[in-house]
Design a protein around this motif. Structure first.
Motif, PDB file in Angstrom:
ATOM      1  N   TRP A   1      30.715  43.184  30.620  1.00  0.00           N
ATOM      2  CA  TRP A   1      29.938  44.311  31.105  1.00  0.00           C
ATOM      3  C   TRP A   1      28.463  43.992  30.929  1.00  0.00           C
ATOM      4  N   GLY A   2      27.764  43.860  32.047  1.00  0.00           N
ATOM      5  CA  GLY A   2      26.340  43.558  31.997  1.00  0.00           C
ATOM      6  C   GLY A   2      25.498  44.762  32.357  1.00  0.00           C
ATOM      7  N   TRP A   3      24.264  44.508  32.644  1.00  0.00           N
ATOM      8  CA  TRP A   3      23.305  45.558  32.960  1.00  0.00           C
ATOM      9  C   TRP A   3      23.659  46.236  34.272  1.00  0.00           C
ATOM     10  N   GLY A   4      23.849  47.544  34.239  1.00  0.00           N
ATOM     11  CA  GLY A   4      24.022  48.338  35.440  1.00  0.00           C
ATOM     12  C   GLY A   4      25.266  48.058  36.248  1.00  0.00           C
ATOM     13  N   GLU A   5      26.283  47.486  35.637  1.00  0.00           N
ATOM     14  CA  GLU A   5      27.499  47.154  36.374  1.00  0.00           C
ATOM     15  C   GLU A   5      28.436  48.345  36.465  1.00  0.00           C
ATOM     16  N   VAL A   6      29.060  48.450  37.600  1.00  0.00           N
ATOM     17  CA  VAL A   6      30.111  49.436  37.790  1.00  0.00           C
ATOM     18  C   VAL A   6      31.383  48.652  38.043  1.00  0.00           C
ATOM     19  N   LYS A   7      32.421  48.937  37.297  1.00  0.00           N
ATOM     20  CA  LYS A   7      33.681  48.215  37.448  1.00  0.00           C
ATOM     21  C   LYS A   7      34.585  48.960  38.407  1.00  0.00           C
ATOM     22  N   GLY A   8      35.471  48.191  39.032  1.00  0.00           N
ATOM     23  CA  GLY A   8      36.489  48.835  39.839  1.00  0.00           C
ATOM     24  C   GLY A   8      36.311  48.576  41.310  1.00  0.00           C
ATOM     25  N   PRO A   9      37.142  49.170  42.119  1.00  0.00           N
ATOM     26  CA  PRO A   9      38.245  50.027  41.660  1.00  0.00           C
ATOM     27  C   PRO A   9      39.375  49.181  41.070  1.00  0.00           C
ATOM     28  N   TYR A  10      39.936  49.653  39.993  1.00  0.00           N
ATOM     29  CA  TYR A  10      41.020  48.956  39.320  1.00  0.00           C
ATOM     30  C   TYR A  10      42.277  49.796  39.348  1.00  0.00           C
ATOM     31  N   GLU A  11      43.364  49.121  39.352  1.00  0.00           N
ATOM     32  CA  GLU A  11      44.658  49.781  39.312  1.00  0.00           C
ATOM     33  C   GLU A  11      44.974  50.061  37.846  1.00  0.00           C
ATOM     34  N   ILE A  12      45.365  51.260  37.525  1.00  0.00           N
ATOM     35  CA  ILE A  12      45.597  51.620  36.134  1.00  0.00           C
ATOM     36  C   ILE A  12      46.977  51.174  35.667  1.00  0.00           C
ATOM     37  N   VAL A  13      47.999  51.474  36.433  1.00  0.00           N
ATOM     38  CA  VAL A  13      49.342  51.033  36.044  1.00  0.00           C
ATOM     39  C   VAL A  13      49.574  49.695  36.711  1.00  0.00           C
ATOM     40  N   GLY A  14      49.929  48.723  35.923  1.00  0.00           N
ATOM     41  CA  GLY A  14      50.079  47.371  36.445  1.00  0.00           C
ATOM     42  C   GLY A  14      48.920  46.543  35.938  1.00  0.00           C
ATOM     43  N   SER A  15      48.182  45.971  36.821  1.00  0.00           N
ATOM     44  CA  SER A  15      47.090  45.089  36.409  1.00  0.00           C
ATOM     45  C   SER A  15      45.821  45.895  36.141  1.00  0.00           C
ATOM     46  N   LEU A  16      45.520  46.074  34.885  1.00  0.00           N
ATOM     47  CA  LEU A  16      44.382  46.913  34.495  1.00  0.00           C
ATOM     48  C   LEU A  16      43.044  46.278  34.790  1.00  0.00           C
ATOM     49  N   PHE A  17      42.964  44.986  34.699  1.00  0.00           N
ATOM     50  CA  PHE A  17      41.685  44.331  34.743  1.00  0.00           C
ATOM     51  C   PHE A  17      41.579  43.341  35.898  1.00  0.00           C
ATOM     52  N   ARG A  18      42.227  43.678  37.018  1.00  0.00           N
ATOM     53  CA  ARG A  18      42.107  42.915  38.255  1.00  0.00           C
ATOM     54  C   ARG A  18      41.767  43.885  39.367  1.00  0.00           C
ATOM     55  N   LYS A  19      40.974  43.447  40.309  1.00  0.00           N
ATOM     56  CA  LYS A  19      40.615  44.330  41.425  1.00  0.00           C
ATOM     57  C   LYS A  19      41.827  44.616  42.300  1.00  0.00           C
ATOM     58  N   LYS A  20      41.843  45.817  42.831  1.00  0.00           N
ATOM     59  CA  LYS A  20      42.901  46.208  43.761  1.00  0.00           C
ATOM     60  C   LYS A  20      42.753  45.423  45.056  1.00  0.00           C
ATOM     61  N   GLU A  21      43.864  45.177  45.696  1.00  0.00           N
ATOM     62  CA  GLU A  21      43.832  44.580  47.026  1.00  0.00           C
ATOM     63  C   GLU A  21      43.328  45.645  47.987  1.00  0.00           C
ATOM     64  N   GLN A  22      42.465  45.250  48.925  1.00  0.00           N
ATOM     65  CA  GLN A  22      41.915  46.226  49.888  1.00  0.00           C
ATOM     66  C   GLN A  22      42.689  46.164  51.182  1.00  0.00           C
TER      67      GLN A  22
ATOM     68  N   VAL B   1      49.679  44.300  30.601  1.00  0.00           N
ATOM     69  CA  VAL B   1      48.765  43.165  30.711  1.00  0.00           C
ATOM     70  C   VAL B   1      49.544  41.883  30.990  1.00  0.00           C
ATOM     71  N   THR B   2      49.031  41.105  31.942  1.00  0.00           N
ATOM     72  CA  THR B   2      49.625  39.813  32.299  1.00  0.00           C
ATOM     73  C   THR B   2      48.641  38.699  31.967  1.00  0.00           C
ATOM     74  N   LYS B   3      49.054  37.478  32.149  1.00  0.00           N
ATOM     75  CA  LYS B   3      48.183  36.315  31.918  1.00  0.00           C
ATOM     76  C   LYS B   3      47.005  36.292  32.895  1.00  0.00           C
ATOM     77  N   GLU B   4      47.137  36.986  34.015  1.00  0.00           N
ATOM     78  CA  GLU B   4      46.065  37.027  35.012  1.00  0.00           C
ATOM     79  C   GLU B   4      44.955  37.998  34.623  1.00  0.00           C
ATOM     80  N   ASP B   5      45.211  38.907  33.701  1.00  0.00           N
ATOM     81  CA  ASP B   5      44.225  39.893  33.273  1.00  0.00           C
ATOM     82  C   ASP B   5      43.311  39.272  32.221  1.00  0.00           C
ATOM     83  N   HIS B   6      42.113  39.788  32.128  1.00  0.00           N
ATOM     84  CA  HIS B   6      41.145  39.233  31.188  1.00  0.00           C
ATOM     85  C   HIS B   6      40.279  40.351  30.597  1.00  0.00           C
ATOM     86  N   ILE B   7      39.718  40.050  29.450  1.00  0.00           N
ATOM     87  CA  ILE B   7      38.783  40.985  28.823  1.00  0.00           C
ATOM     88  C   ILE B   7      37.575  41.088  29.752  1.00  0.00           C
TER      89      ILE B   7
END
Length: 169
Positions: free
Chosen positions: A148-169, A139-145
């Motif tokens: 999760w709202g109604w019907g949201e799907v998270k991701g795609p997220y990178e598991i190793v490295g930044s867990l809670f930031r979207k992957k670059e496309q 986890v880095t300072k750029e990551d955040h808790i």
């Protein structure tokens, strides 16, 4: 026609007291379970409440967990899993006991709430397994808790490295 405010999942569930009761009931079950007891036998007396507050915050409730832990709240939570080498059977049992506890305490069981609640838990527990295989906290300072709202799907997220930031496309 009146425009009504849609409650957050946290509000729909009934507030922080409901989540605290959920985790109290849940951790009693965990400590009696052959598969999970060894993972949680040394948890702090505050663990149940911290988990309740984390779940409540993720479901768009007040930032109790972040306020209790401070600026590094996500890093702190992820750090609790680092190196634990959690397994899929443990994850499944954790989910089973938590959902049984949700039913037992009367957490809302309407399809909308339960699909949101279970989706977050599935996502979070799978990330916990990934984190538990690591030897260092990613986890880095750029990551955040996440929120999760109604019907949201998270991701795609990178598991190793930044867990809670979207992957670059």
């Amino acid at each position: 026609m009146e425009n009504k405010k849609i409650p957050t999942p946290y509000e729909w569930a009934g507030g922080v007291g409901v989540f605290e009761k959920l985790t109290e009931v849940f951790y009693v079950k965990v400590l009696k379970d052959d598969l999970l007891e060894k993972v949680f036998r040394h948890m702090s007396p505050e663990h149940s409440k911290h988990v309740a507050h984390f779940i409540a915050e993720v479901l768009k409730g007040p930032k109790f967990y972040s306020e209790e832990i401070g600026d590094d709240a996500l890093k702190h939570m992820v750090g609790k899993h680092i190196g634990k080498m959690l397994t899929e059977p443990q994850r499944k049992k954790w989910m089973q006991l938590l959902l049984e506890s949700a039913d037992e305490i009367g957490l809302p069981d309407d399809p909308e709430f339960r699909s949101t609640f279970v989706a977050h838990l599935e996502w979070g527990t799978r990330i916990a397994i990934s984190n538990s295989q690591l030897s260092e906290n990613p986890v880095t300072k750029e990551d955040h808790i996440p929120e999760w709202g109604w019907g949201e799907v998270k991701g795609p997220y990178e598991i190793v490295g930044s867990l809670f930031r979207k992957k670059e496309q």
